[in-house]
Design a protein around this motif. Structure first.
Motif, mmCIF file in Angstrom:
data_model
loop_
_atom_site.group_PDB
_atom_site.id
_atom_site.type_symbol
_atom_site.label_atom_id
_atom_site.label_comp_id
_atom_site.label_asym_id
_atom_site.label_seq_id
_atom_site.Cartn_x
_atom_site.Cartn_y
_atom_site.Cartn_z
ATOM 1 N N LEU A 25 2.276 73.546 36.081
ATOM 2 C CA LEU A 25 1.474 72.338 36.449
ATOM 3 C C LEU A 25 1.492 72.251 37.964
ATOM 4 O O LEU A 25 2.724 72.467 38.497
ATOM 5 N N PRO A 26 0.713 71.421 38.650
ATOM 6 C CA PRO A 26 0.808 71.282 40.009
ATOM 7 C C PRO A 26 2.003 70.325 40.287
ATOM 8 O O PRO A 26 2.435 69.460 39.584
ATOM 9 N N GLU A 27 2.517 70.500 41.788
ATOM 10 C CA GLU A 27 3.564 69.482 42.215
ATOM 11 C C GLU A 27 3.176 68.254 42.104
ATOM 12 O O GLU A 27 2.082 67.767 42.275
ATOM 13 N N GLY A 28 4.069 67.448 41.623
ATOM 14 C CA GLY A 28 3.653 65.834 41.491
ATOM 15 C C GLY A 28 3.378 65.443 39.858
ATOM 16 O O GLY A 28 3.217 64.287 39.919
ATOM 17 N N SER A 29 3.273 66.434 39.004
ATOM 18 C CA SER A 29 2.884 66.336 37.799
ATOM 19 C C SER A 29 4.015 65.779 37.166
ATOM 20 O O SER A 29 4.977 65.901 37.354
ATOM 21 N N VAL A 30 3.621 64.928 35.970
ATOM 22 C CA VAL A 30 4.806 64.242 35.151
ATOM 23 C C VAL A 30 4.271 64.545 33.583
ATOM 24 O O VAL A 30 3.137 64.679 33.452
ATOM 25 N N LEU A 40 2.045 67.157 23.704
ATOM 26 C CA LEU A 40 2.719 66.629 24.764
ATOM 27 C C LEU A 40 1.808 66.199 25.756
ATOM 28 O O LEU A 40 0.698 66.600 25.900
ATOM 29 N N TRP A 41 1.909 65.114 26.186
ATOM 30 C CA TRP A 41 1.131 64.518 27.316
ATOM 31 C C TRP A 41 1.470 64.718 28.581
ATOM 32 O O TRP A 41 2.761 64.668 29.157
ATOM 33 N N ALA A 42 0.705 64.981 29.813
ATOM 34 C CA ALA A 42 0.843 65.305 31.050
ATOM 35 C C ALA A 42 0.096 64.750 31.770
ATOM 36 O O ALA A 42 -1.009 64.229 31.587
ATOM 37 N N ARG A 43 0.360 64.082 33.109
ATOM 38 C CA ARG A 43 -0.273 63.385 34.236
ATOM 39 C C ARG A 43 -0.374 64.399 35.454
ATOM 40 O O ARG A 43 0.733 64.454 36.051
ATOM 41 N N LEU A 44 -1.326 65.079 35.951
ATOM 42 C CA LEU A 44 -1.508 65.723 37.175
ATOM 43 C C LEU A 44 -1.459 64.635 38.253
ATOM 44 O O LEU A 44 -1.821 63.482 38.171
ATOM 45 N N PRO A 45 -1.339 65.186 39.425
ATOM 46 C CA PRO A 45 -1.588 64.340 40.635
ATOM 47 C C PRO A 45 -3.149 63.537 40.575
ATOM 48 O O PRO A 45 -3.948 64.197 40.078
ATOM 49 N N LYS A 46 -3.327 62.367 41.333
ATOM 50 C CA LYS A 46 -4.333 61.603 41.281
ATOM 51 C C LYS A 46 -5.598 62.371 41.575
ATOM 52 O O LYS A 46 -6.679 61.993 41.067
ATOM 53 N N THR A 47 -5.586 63.351 42.305
ATOM 54 C CA THR A 47 -6.690 64.059 42.811
ATOM 55 C C THR A 47 -7.313 65.003 41.987
ATOM 56 O O THR A 47 -8.472 65.519 42.108
ATOM 57 N N TYR A 48 -6.510 64.988 40.891
ATOM 58 C CA TYR A 48 -7.034 66.043 39.558
ATOM 59 C C TYR A 48 -8.043 65.460 38.715
ATOM 60 O O TYR A 48 -7.605 64.244 38.333
ATOM 61 N N ASP A 49 -9.022 65.831 38.268
ATOM 62 C CA ASP A 49 -10.012 65.367 37.105
ATOM 63 C C ASP A 49 -9.659 66.415 35.924
ATOM 64 O O ASP A 49 -10.506 67.672 36.242
ATOM 65 N N ALA A 63 -6.764 76.468 26.832
ATOM 66 C CA ALA A 63 -7.672 75.216 26.753
ATOM 67 C C ALA A 63 -6.471 73.964 26.711
ATOM 68 O O ALA A 63 -5.216 74.064 26.403
ATOM 69 N N TYR A 64 -6.996 72.905 27.132
ATOM 70 C CA TYR A 64 -6.146 71.559 26.808
ATOM 71 C C TYR A 64 -7.181 70.539 26.525
ATOM 72 O O TYR A 64 -8.553 70.715 26.557
ATOM 73 N N VAL A 65 -6.771 69.268 25.998
ATOM 74 C CA VAL A 65 -7.821 68.137 25.637
ATOM 75 C C VAL A 65 -7.552 67.294 26.959
ATOM 76 O O VAL A 65 -6.224 66.740 27.188
ATOM 77 N N PRO A 66 -8.841 67.136 27.846
ATOM 78 C CA PRO A 66 -8.588 65.871 28.681
ATOM 79 C C PRO A 66 -8.104 64.672 28.240
ATOM 80 O O PRO A 66 -8.618 64.208 26.982
ATOM 81 N N GLY A 67 -7.447 63.920 28.868
ATOM 82 C CA GLY A 67 -6.733 62.861 28.397
ATOM 83 C C GLY A 67 -7.501 61.384 28.349
ATOM 84 O O GLY A 67 -7.593 60.338 27.780
ATOM 85 N N ALA A 68 -8.673 61.456 29.493
ATOM 86 C CA ALA A 68 -9.383 60.358 29.650
ATOM 87 C C ALA A 68 -10.132 59.694 28.420
ATOM 88 O O ALA A 68 -9.982 58.580 28.506
ATOM 89 N N ARG A 101 -2.721 79.416 36.334
ATOM 90 C CA ARG A 101 -3.756 80.060 37.079
ATOM 91 C C ARG A 101 -4.997 79.314 37.312
ATOM 92 O O ARG A 101 -5.726 79.294 38.018
ATOM 93 N N GLY A 102 -5.419 78.793 35.979
ATOM 94 C CA GLY A 102 -6.785 78.340 35.879
ATOM 95 C C GLY A 102 -6.755 76.762 36.934
ATOM 96 O O GLY A 102 -7.681 76.788 37.668
ATOM 97 N N LEU A 103 -5.624 76.166 36.868
ATOM 98 C CA LEU A 103 -5.596 74.988 37.663
ATOM 99 C C LEU A 103 -5.598 75.241 39.057
ATOM 100 O O LEU A 103 -6.098 74.536 40.201
ATOM 101 N N ARG A 104 -4.896 76.357 39.464
ATOM 102 C CA ARG A 104 -4.740 76.686 40.749
ATOM 103 C C ARG A 104 -5.966 77.481 41.328
ATOM 104 O O ARG A 104 -6.381 77.158 42.519
ATOM 105 N N GLY A 105 -6.876 78.090 40.568
ATOM 106 C CA GLY A 105 -7.960 78.886 40.913
ATOM 107 C C GLY A 105 -9.241 77.792 41.206
ATOM 108 O O GLY A 105 -10.361 78.273 41.607
ATOM 109 N N ALA A 106 -8.903 76.597 40.473
ATOM 110 C CA ALA A 106 -10.263 75.580 40.454
ATOM 111 C C ALA A 106 -10.483 75.099 41.762
ATOM 112 O O ALA A 106 -9.760 75.333 42.850
#
Length: 106
Positions: A25-30, A40-49, A63-68, A101-106
């Motif tokens: 996960l990107p730096e700043g994720s929790v 498991l629930w994760a939150r990426l930095p605010k700039t991620y959708d 894949a993952y399940v978006p939390g929104a 890899r998918g998150l970094r390549g987006a």
């Protein structure tokens, strides 16, 4: 007896996922450390959708399940849900590599 076997297997898989998240996960994720359940629930930095990012991650065959959709109030678009019980530890490790890899390549 079956419950103890499942608990040990699930604990191992959860722990493998937790150990791999800092690299995936990107730096700043929790994220949470579940004491039960399958996700498991994760939150990426605010700039991620996570809804918008899902197609780029799926192209990595993971894949993952978006939390929104799970929020009762205004959706937090930076959240996601990861299942840790259906895959082996080796598959979880590979899945997290692909997720990163998918998150970094987006």
């Amino acid at each position: 007896m079956v419950e103890k076997v499942h608990a040990g297997v699930y604990r191992e898989r959860r722990d493998v996922m937790l150990a791999g998240l800092p690299d995936a996960l990107p730096e700043g994720s929790v994220w949470n450390r579940p004491e039960g359940g399958m996700f498991l629930w994760a939150r990426l930095p605010k700039t991620y959708d996570t809804t918008a990012l899902l197609p780029a991650v799926v192209r990595q065959d993971v894949a993952y399940v978006p939390g929104a959709p799970f929020h009762a109030g205004p959706p937090d678009r930076a959240t996601l849900r990861l299942c840790f019980v259906t895959q082996t530890p080796e598959e979880i490790t590979e899945g997290l590599r692909r997720l990163g890899r998918g998150l970094r390549g987006a």
